[in-house]
Design a protein around this motif. Structure first.
Motif, mmCIF file in Angstrom:
data_model
loop_
_atom_site.group_PDB
_atom_site.id
_atom_site.type_symbol
_atom_site.label_atom_id
_atom_site.label_comp_id
_atom_site.label_asym_id
_atom_site.label_seq_id
_atom_site.Cartn_x
_atom_site.Cartn_y
_atom_site.Cartn_z
ATOM 1 N N GLN A 65 -4.256 -10.610 0.021
ATOM 2 C CA GLN A 65 -2.812 -10.384 -0.080
ATOM 3 C C GLN A 65 -2.025 -11.122 1.014
ATOM 4 O O GLN A 65 -0.814 -10.930 1.130
ATOM 5 C CB GLN A 65 -2.525 -8.887 0.006
ATOM 6 N N VAL A 73 1.291 -4.914 10.712
ATOM 7 C CA VAL A 73 1.444 -4.197 9.445
ATOM 8 C C VAL A 73 1.795 -2.748 9.759
ATOM 9 O O VAL A 73 1.043 -2.053 10.438
ATOM 10 C CB VAL A 73 0.158 -4.263 8.602
ATOM 11 N N THR A 119 4.998 -7.860 8.798
ATOM 12 C CA THR A 119 5.003 -8.674 7.581
ATOM 13 C C THR A 119 4.629 -7.860 6.353
ATOM 14 O O THR A 119 4.770 -8.341 5.222
ATOM 15 C CB THR A 119 4.009 -9.851 7.719
ATOM 16 N N ALA A 120 4.127 -6.652 6.568
ATOM 17 C CA ALA A 120 3.757 -5.778 5.453
ATOM 18 C C ALA A 120 3.889 -4.331 5.902
ATOM 19 O O ALA A 120 3.948 -4.049 7.106
ATOM 20 C CB ALA A 120 2.328 -6.076 4.987
ATOM 21 N N ARG A 143 6.895 -8.998 3.698
ATOM 22 C CA ARG A 143 6.490 -9.645 2.451
ATOM 23 C C ARG A 143 5.793 -8.704 1.469
ATOM 24 O O ARG A 143 5.746 -8.964 0.274
ATOM 25 C CB ARG A 143 5.533 -10.813 2.747
ATOM 26 N N ARG A 144 5.193 -7.615 1.965
ATOM 27 C CA ARG A 144 4.412 -6.735 1.111
ATOM 28 C C ARG A 144 4.741 -5.267 1.409
ATOM 29 O O ARG A 144 4.983 -4.897 2.552
ATOM 30 C CB ARG A 144 2.902 -6.941 1.347
ATOM 31 N N LEU A 145 4.737 -4.452 0.356
ATOM 32 C CA LEU A 145 4.893 -3.006 0.503
ATOM 33 C C LEU A 145 3.856 -2.342 -0.393
ATOM 34 O O LEU A 145 3.864 -2.540 -1.607
ATOM 35 C CB LEU A 145 6.305 -2.561 0.098
ATOM 36 N N TRP A 146 2.948 -1.568 0.214
ATOM 37 C CA TRP A 146 1.886 -0.886 -0.534
ATOM 38 C C TRP A 146 2.088 0.622 -0.458
ATOM 39 O O TRP A 146 2.299 1.172 0.622
ATOM 40 C CB TRP A 146 0.508 -1.235 0.037
ATOM 41 N N ALA A 152 -2.344 1.868 -4.350
ATOM 42 C CA ALA A 152 -2.393 0.662 -3.521
ATOM 43 C C ALA A 152 -3.803 0.338 -3.061
ATOM 44 O O ALA A 152 -4.216 -0.834 -3.037
ATOM 45 C CB ALA A 152 -1.468 0.821 -2.323
ATOM 46 N N LEU A 156 -5.744 -3.197 -3.813
ATOM 47 C CA LEU A 156 -6.163 -4.109 -2.756
ATOM 48 C C LEU A 156 -7.660 -4.405 -2.834
ATOM 49 O O LEU A 156 -8.098 -5.548 -2.656
ATOM 50 C CB LEU A 156 -5.811 -3.526 -1.390
ATOM 51 N N ASP A 159 -8.196 -6.840 -5.597
ATOM 52 C CA ASP A 159 -7.736 -8.183 -5.222
ATOM 53 C C ASP A 159 -8.726 -8.874 -4.292
ATOM 54 O O ASP A 159 -8.832 -10.114 -4.288
ATOM 55 C CB ASP A 159 -6.383 -8.093 -4.505
#
Length: 607
Positions: A65, A73, A119-120, A143-146, A152, A156, A159
């Motif tokens: 991700q 994070v 960043t997340a 950039r990311r929200l879980w 989530a 992940l 992924d």
């Protein structure tokens, strides 16, 4: 005594980071139980091999991700198993978790995520996702929200299946002890929170020192697995150190998201930990619940006599440990054994039945409460520290506990009392500074010493006693300086009192704002066969006011007449975090409280 230095008992790590131990344990003892995870209402064991596999799978997903080495994070959640998974997975790829209290406002979330450059972000539920979403426009680096409750973790892991394991291990191998492990924002009783930069070395030194010096805490009876149930918020440094120490020491770790007694006590009974790490609030609630139960069974007289016996027994043992007495008398030992069957065993059963040791921090525990638990068979080691010192900087130690103090410096640490009484700390556990705030860093780091802002003294044995905060000292219009902590603590020890805040700056005398303990009041009314009253009615109840007055009178015996509480007001509601009157770590926001209750404070000083 002005300074105490204690030599270290562990060798500082020369290489590696916090995630390494997860994979080392999986290689050495893959079948050892290291976690308890609640699923479907049942606690299930997680082995070292299983935990390492989950950490690796999540780490691969984070790489997939786009989480890069050195990225920050945010993790915004209650205390739960997934938080620990994310911590160690992020550390495995060289990233830096930034904890956020789940109760944080949108403004607080924006400040922390923006200031740290996250960043997340990991959130627990939809409400938290909406809080982050409401300020995402001011977070250009995010950039990311879980969302944990929206699958989530599984997403992940899926992924990450295409990411080679060697990529994760390569990143993990590049993490050095001096690398930043996390940025923890102080909750702050005033002003904006500051980001405390803590390294892998800070955490490894702190956790390994606690495990080595307090080894008896982690030992168990034959056939038992050492275990603890973590209910402290993982957004607080104390909770994070408990997490790290448990994983490094191969202690079975469970997670409990709710601190309220109604949810916590049943989980303690189900999980049955062998030791606890908590805050005074927890031990106060256990004691209060035990006394209410005894009163409901018409056994309160027996309970109160058992308390007195426990305190006297523990005091005699304490004097003996420091060479000042022969220990409990034969008569006291007989009395103590009698109450073991009638009372003490029941108190221990309330926390699972297997607990023999506990550690307490975050705020002061009353000496009497500590002595009671010691006499009842649970030794509580009280300690002291700050986010800036990576949790405990001092603590009482096995075989040498002085209740009413916060102990000696942890091995490898030092305490110095400055000329104005301020407590200074030194050691490998002290942080490197505030993120992006050189001025604030210079204000607290002085030649390698951390100036804490707390006032204290060292006794003849080098034990630290905290007497107050520099910024919280009250100065009356008569010029009398009053440290509020001891008085507030004594008033709060009454079963009907929830909170107490002293006021009196630039005023002729000290007064207090007091809130009521809902469970304590409900029980008090029930035992008197009185109907339950609304909060607005309670504050005008003459009998209840008389009970609270007894608590104030008892507190006043601690101080001179000039320092005593001369007036008090019982309030119809408690100070809460939601109203901005408590920090997330349950510390009082004194200025906010005085502002919110300005009329009530003014009334305390009317002729």
């Amino acid at each position: 005594m002005r300074e105490v230095v204690v030599p270290p008992v562990v060798v500082e790590a020369a290489v590696g980071g916090l995630a390494d131990c997860v994979f080392r344990h999986a290689r050495e003892e893959p079948g050892r139980v290291v976690m308890g995870r609640k699923r479907g209402g049942v606690w299930r064991d997680v082995t070292a091999g299983e935990f390492a596999a989950e950490v690796l799978a999540l780490a691969r997903g984070l790489v997939a991700q786009g989480v890069r080495f050195g990225d920050r994070v945010a993790v915004m959640s209650r205390t739960r198993y997934e938080w620990t998974l994310f911590d160690f997975a992020l550390w495995a790829v060289g990233a830096q978790p930034v904890p956020v209290y789940p109760s944080s406002s949108a403004e607080q979330v924006q400040w922390i995520l923006s200031d740290s450059g996250c960043t997340a972000c990991v959130v627990e539920d939809e409400d938290q996702a909406m809080t982050v979403g409401s300020v995402v426009g001011g977070l250009p680096r995010l950039r990311r929200l879980w969302q944990l409750d929206a699958g989530a973790l599984a997403g992940l892991v899926a992924d990450g299946r295409g990411v080679p394991e060697e990529v994760v291990h390569g990143r993990r191998g590049a993490v050095a002890p001096e690398a930043v492990a996390t940025v923890i924002y102080t909750s702050g009783t005033t002003g904006r929170p500051k980001g405390c930069v803590l390294t892998h070395a800070n955490f490894m030194f702190e956790a390994d020192t606690l495990v080595r010096r307090w080894e008896s805490v982690f030992r168990t009876e034959p056939g038992e697995v050492p275990s603890t149930l973590l209910f402290l918020p993982l957004a607080h440094v104390f909770g994070r150190v408990v997490e790290v120490a448990a994983v490094r020491a191969r202690v079975k770790l469970g997670h409990q998201p709710e601190l309220a007694a109604a949810e916590l006590v049943p989980e303690l009974a189900a999980f049955r930990p062998t030791f606890l790490l908590g805050v005074p609030y927890v031990f106060e609630k256990v004691f209060a619940a035990a006394r209410r139960a005894a009163e409901a069974e018409a056994r309160v007289g027996v309970f109160d006599r058992a308390v007195e016996a426990a305190v006297r027994y523990a005091e005699a043992c304490e004097r003996q440990a420091f060479g000042a007495g022969p220990g409990p008398s034969a008569a006291l030992r007989v009395q103590h054994r009698l109450y073991e069957r009638l009372v003490y065993g029941r108190v221990r059963a309330a926390v699972g039945g297997r607990v023999r040791y506990a550690m307490s921090g975050g705020s002061a525990m009353s000496r009497r409460l500590g002595l009671f638990f010691e006499g009842a068979g649970v030794t509580v080691f009280e300690g002291y520290g700050l986010t800036e010192s990576c949790a405990a900087a001092t603590a009482n130690q096995p075989g040498a506990t002085k209740y009413g103090t916060v102990g000696r410096p942890i091995p490898g640490g030092a305490v110095h009392i400055a000329e104005d009484g301020e407590v200074w700390l030194h050691g490998r556990h002290v942080f490197s500074g505030y993120l992006g705030d050189a001025r604030a860093t210079r204000a607290v780091l002085r030649g390698g010493w951390l100036a804490t802002g707390d006032i204290g003294r060292l006794d003849e044995d080098g034990y630290l006693v905290i007497t107050g905060r520099k910024k919280e000292i009250l100065v009356t219009s008569n010029g009398k300086s009053v440290a509020p902590a001891a008085l507030e603590e004594r008033v709060r020890s009454h079963p009907l009192v929830a909170q107490c805040v002293l006021v009196g700056n630039d005023r002729p005398y000290v007064a207090a704002l007091i809130t009521l303990d809902e469970e304590g009041v409900a029980h008090w009314l029930s035992m008197r066969s009185r109907p339950q009253l609304r909060a607005a009615e309670l504050v005008h109840d003459a009998d209840l006011a008389a009970e609270v007055r007894r608590a104030v009178v008892a507190a006043n015996t601690l101080v001179s007449q000039a320092e005593a509480i001369r007036a008090f007001r019982v309030l119809p509601e408690q100070f809460t975090e939601e109203r901005g009157l408590l920090t997330p770590s349950l510390k009082l926001r004194r200025r906010a409280i005085e502002t919110a209750y300005a009329q009530e404070v003014a009334a305390l000083y009317r002729p």
